[in-house]
Design a protein around this motif. Structure first.
Motif, PDB file in Angstrom:
ATOM      1  N   GLY A   1       0.785  -1.230   0.000  1.00 15.47           N
ATOM      2  CA  GLY A   1       0.000   0.000   0.000  1.00 15.47           C
ATOM      3  C   GLY A   1       0.813   1.274   0.000  1.00 15.47           C
ATOM      4  N   MET A   2       2.145   1.154   0.016  1.00 15.61           N
ATOM      5  CA  MET A   2       2.985   2.360   0.024  1.00 15.61           C
ATOM      6  C   MET A   2       3.059   2.979  -1.369  1.00 15.61           C
ATOM      7  N   ALA A   3       3.326   4.281  -1.406  1.00  9.94           N
ATOM      8  CA  ALA A   3       3.523   4.959  -2.680  1.00  9.94           C
ATOM      9  C   ALA A   3       4.830   4.485  -3.303  1.00  9.94           C
ATOM     10  N   LEU A   4       4.823   4.285  -4.618  1.00 14.97           N
ATOM     11  CA  LEU A   4       6.048   3.853  -5.304  1.00 14.97           C
ATOM     12  C   LEU A   4       7.012   5.019  -5.435  1.00 14.97           C
ATOM     13  N   ARG A   5       8.289   4.697  -5.405  1.00 17.29           N
ATOM     14  CA  ARG A   5       9.353   5.679  -5.610  1.00 17.29           C
ATOM     15  C   ARG A   5       9.850   5.592  -7.052  1.00 17.29           C
ATOM     16  N   PHE A   6      10.492   6.662  -7.502  1.00 15.02           N
ATOM     17  CA  PHE A   6      11.073   6.680  -8.839  1.00 15.02           C
ATOM     18  C   PHE A   6      12.582   6.488  -8.747  1.00 15.02           C
ATOM     19  N   ARG A   7      13.118   5.676  -9.648  1.00 13.60           N
ATOM     20  CA  ARG A   7      14.571   5.538  -9.750  1.00 13.60           C
ATOM     21  C   ARG A   7      15.175   6.867 -10.179  1.00 13.60           C
ATOM     22  N   ASN A   8      16.489   7.001  -9.961  1.00 13.97           N
ATOM     23  CA  ASN A   8      17.154   8.258 -10.295  1.00 13.97           C
ATOM     24  C   ASN A   8      17.090   8.581 -11.786  1.00 13.97           C
ATOM     25  N   ASP A   9      17.000   7.538 -12.626  1.00 17.01           N
ATOM     26  CA  ASP A   9      16.911   7.795 -14.061  1.00 17.01           C
ATOM     27  C   ASP A   9      15.508   8.230 -14.477  1.00 17.01           C
ATOM     28  N   ARG A  10      14.532   8.132 -13.541  1.00 18.25           N
ATOM     29  CA  ARG A  10      13.138   8.522 -13.747  1.00 18.25           C
ATOM     30  C   ARG A  10      12.444   7.694 -14.833  1.00 18.25           C
TER      31      ARG A  10
ATOM     32  N   ASN B   1      11.914   4.279 -14.293  1.00 21.61           N
ATOM     33  CA  ASN B   1      11.305   3.149 -13.610  1.00 21.61           C
ATOM     34  C   ASN B   1      10.824   3.562 -12.223  1.00 21.61           C
ATOM     35  N   ALA B   2       9.809   2.837 -11.750  1.00 23.69           N
ATOM     36  CA  ALA B   2       9.318   3.022 -10.378  1.00 23.69           C
ATOM     37  C   ALA B   2       9.524   1.719  -9.615  1.00 23.69           C
ATOM     38  N   PHE B   3       9.619   1.802  -8.299  1.00 30.13           N
ATOM     39  CA  PHE B   3       9.803   0.609  -7.483  1.00 30.13           C
ATOM     40  C   PHE B   3       9.215   0.855  -6.108  1.00 30.13           C
ATOM     41  N   CYS B   4       8.996  -0.234  -5.377  1.00 31.56           N
ATOM     42  CA  CYS B   4       8.486  -0.118  -4.007  1.00 31.56           C
ATOM     43  C   CYS B   4       9.661  -0.143  -3.043  1.00 31.56           C
ATOM     44  N   LEU B   5       9.781   0.869  -2.216  1.00 29.42           N
ATOM     45  CA  LEU B   5      10.884   0.963  -1.270  1.00 29.42           C
ATOM     46  C   LEU B   5      10.848  -0.182  -0.265  1.00 29.42           C
ATOM     47  N   SER B   6       9.652  -0.674   0.041  1.00 28.50           N
ATOM     48  CA  SER B   6       9.525  -1.771   1.004  1.00 28.50           C
ATOM     49  C   SER B   6      10.175  -3.049   0.505  1.00 28.50           C
ATOM     50  N   SER B   7      10.319  -3.169  -0.823  1.00 27.73           N
ATOM     51  CA  SER B   7      10.915  -4.390  -1.380  1.00 27.73           C
ATOM     52  C   SER B   7      12.374  -4.540  -0.985  1.00 27.73           C
ATOM     53  N   GLN B   8      12.997  -3.452  -0.510  1.00 25.17           N
ATOM     54  CA  GLN B   8      14.394  -3.505  -0.096  1.00 25.17           C
ATOM     55  C   GLN B   8      14.549  -4.065   1.314  1.00 25.17           C
ATOM     56  N   LEU B   9      13.432  -4.184   2.029  1.00 24.49           N
ATOM     57  CA  LEU B   9      13.499  -4.641   3.411  1.00 24.49           C
ATOM     58  C   LEU B   9      13.538  -6.170   3.488  1.00 24.49           C
ATOM     59  N   LYS B  10      14.111  -6.668   4.548  1.00 26.65           N
ATOM     60  CA  LYS B  10      14.177  -8.109   4.760  1.00 26.65           C
ATOM     61  C   LYS B  10      12.777  -8.651   5.038  1.00 26.65           C
ATOM     62  N   HIS B  11      12.456  -9.810   4.445  1.00 25.14           N
ATOM     63  CA  HIS B  11      11.166 -10.481   4.607  1.00 25.14           C
ATOM     64  C   HIS B  11      10.016  -9.657   4.019  1.00 25.14           C
TER      65      HIS B  11
ATOM     66  N   THR C   1      11.046  -5.324  -8.031  1.00 15.29           N
ATOM     67  CA  THR C   1      10.846  -5.219  -9.476  1.00 15.29           C
ATOM     68  C   THR C   1      10.810  -3.762  -9.897  1.00 15.29           C
ATOM     69  N   ASN C   2      11.365  -3.499 -11.078  1.00  9.03           N
ATOM     70  CA  ASN C   2      11.237  -2.183 -11.692  1.00  9.03           C
ATOM     71  C   ASN C   2       9.991  -2.159 -12.569  1.00  9.03           C
ATOM     72  N   TYR C   3       9.209  -1.103 -12.458  1.00 11.09           N
ATOM     73  CA  TYR C   3       8.006  -0.941 -13.272  1.00 11.09           C
ATOM     74  C   TYR C   3       8.234   0.222 -14.233  1.00 11.09           C
ATOM     75  N   PRO C   4       8.360  -0.055 -15.529  1.00 14.96           N
ATOM     76  CA  PRO C   4       8.657   1.015 -16.503  1.00 14.96           C
ATOM     77  C   PRO C   4       7.568   2.083 -16.528  1.00 14.96           C
ATOM     78  N   ILE C   5       7.983   3.326 -16.351  1.00 20.27           N
ATOM     79  CA  ILE C   5       7.041   4.441 -16.325  1.00 20.27           C
ATOM     80  C   ILE C   5       6.322   4.571 -17.662  1.00 20.27           C
ATOM     81  N   ASN C   6       7.062   4.429 -18.747  1.00 25.84           N
ATOM     82  CA  ASN C   6       6.462   4.582 -20.077  1.00 25.84           C
ATOM     83  C   ASN C   6       5.353   3.552 -20.298  1.00 25.84           C
ATOM     84  N   GLU C   7       5.576   2.326 -19.829  1.00 27.69           N
ATOM     85  CA  GLU C   7       4.589   1.258 -19.971  1.00 27.69           C
ATOM     86  C   GLU C   7       3.315   1.582 -19.192  1.00 27.69           C
TER      87      GLU C   7
END
Length: 267
Positions: free
Chosen positions: A48-57, A59-69, A75-81
């Protein structure tokens, strides 16, 4: 107790200036500004968290995915797509919105053609009702003059009253129908949204204003598996007949692509 300096003042000043300088000669990484209209609209479908944008802008990703468990896929989600998906779904919804308004206007116009015939029927029934009531009053006069016997009076009065009640019921139904025909109109909300929809479709692109007017959030469940949560949810539920959509053909150029149902993962 003063003592002789260990190093000279010049050496001290040189070392002090060196400590102030950056330890690396590498240039700072340039972070590009976020220019996509999707900013603030993307939400992870798992946490349910807001997705963050990669520095290249790109792709988007979920910051929570970096946490353990974490339950969120890394996954990267292409912005253009995502932009292509949202534009196709929004274009389809706006076209249906305009079509709904035009259809309702045509139906209401056809319904209003029934106002005059309805008024004519009311006039006829009202005349019939007045005549029956006059006949009923005459019965009392005939009874008073003893031209009519009490038994005949009761019988004729009962018969007339049944006719009066029947005509009155029919008249009430016609008045209700006339009120409905006279009061029917396209809602102000639908007219307003359809006008804005025409402007957005004319622009031919996905804009921040378009998303602000029609979309609450875009929920990301996985690559190509997206759900749009609409503003004016009841209206759009009627238009699209379902709220869950997925884009299974990202290379399709048809901007009127109908939304398809997708499976939502159970969390």
């Amino acid at each position: 107790h003063a003592h002789d300096p260990i190093i000279s003042q010049d050496l001290y000043d040189t070392a002090h200036e060196a400590l102030k300088r950056p330890t690396s000669n590498c240039p700072k990484r340039k972070i590009l500004p976020v220019t996509t209209p999707l900013k603030g609209k993307l939400q992870c479908g798992f946490c349910g968290m807001a997705l963050r944008f990669r520095n290249d802008r790109k792709n988007a990703f979920c910051l929570s995915s970096q946490l353990k468990h974490s339950i969120c896929p890394n996954t990267n989600y292409p912005i253009n797509e995502i932009e292509q998906f949202v534009y196709r779904q929004t274009s389809f919804a706006l076209q249906q919105l305009i079509h709904m308004k035009e259809t309702q206007e045509a139906e209401i116009q056809a319904m209003k053609k029934g106002i005059k015939p309805c008024q004519a029927k009311i006039t006829l029934l009202q005349n019939r009702l007045d005549n029956l009531r006059n006949e009923k009053r005459k019965l009392f006069e005939l009874l008073s003059d003893r031209t009519l016997s009490p038994d005949d009076f009761c019988f004729q009065k009962s018969t007339l009253q049944e006719s009066i009640d029947s005509v009155q019921r029919d008249l009430n139904k016609l008045h209700q129908e006339l009120e409905k025909l006279s009061g029917c109109s396209v809602s102000d909300e639908l007219i307003h949204l359809a006008e804005i929809a025409s402007e957005h479709l004319a622009s031919g692109k996905l804009t921040e204003e378009l998303l602000q007017n029609y979309i609450e959030t875009i929920i990301i469940y996985g690559p190509g598996n997206y759900q749009i949560k609409w503003k004016h949810e009841n209206l759009f539920a009627t238009l699209l007949e379902q709220s869950l959509t997925t884009d299974q053909n990202l290379t399709n150029d048809d901007s009127t692509l109908r939304p398809q149902e997708c499976e939502v993962p159970h969390i």
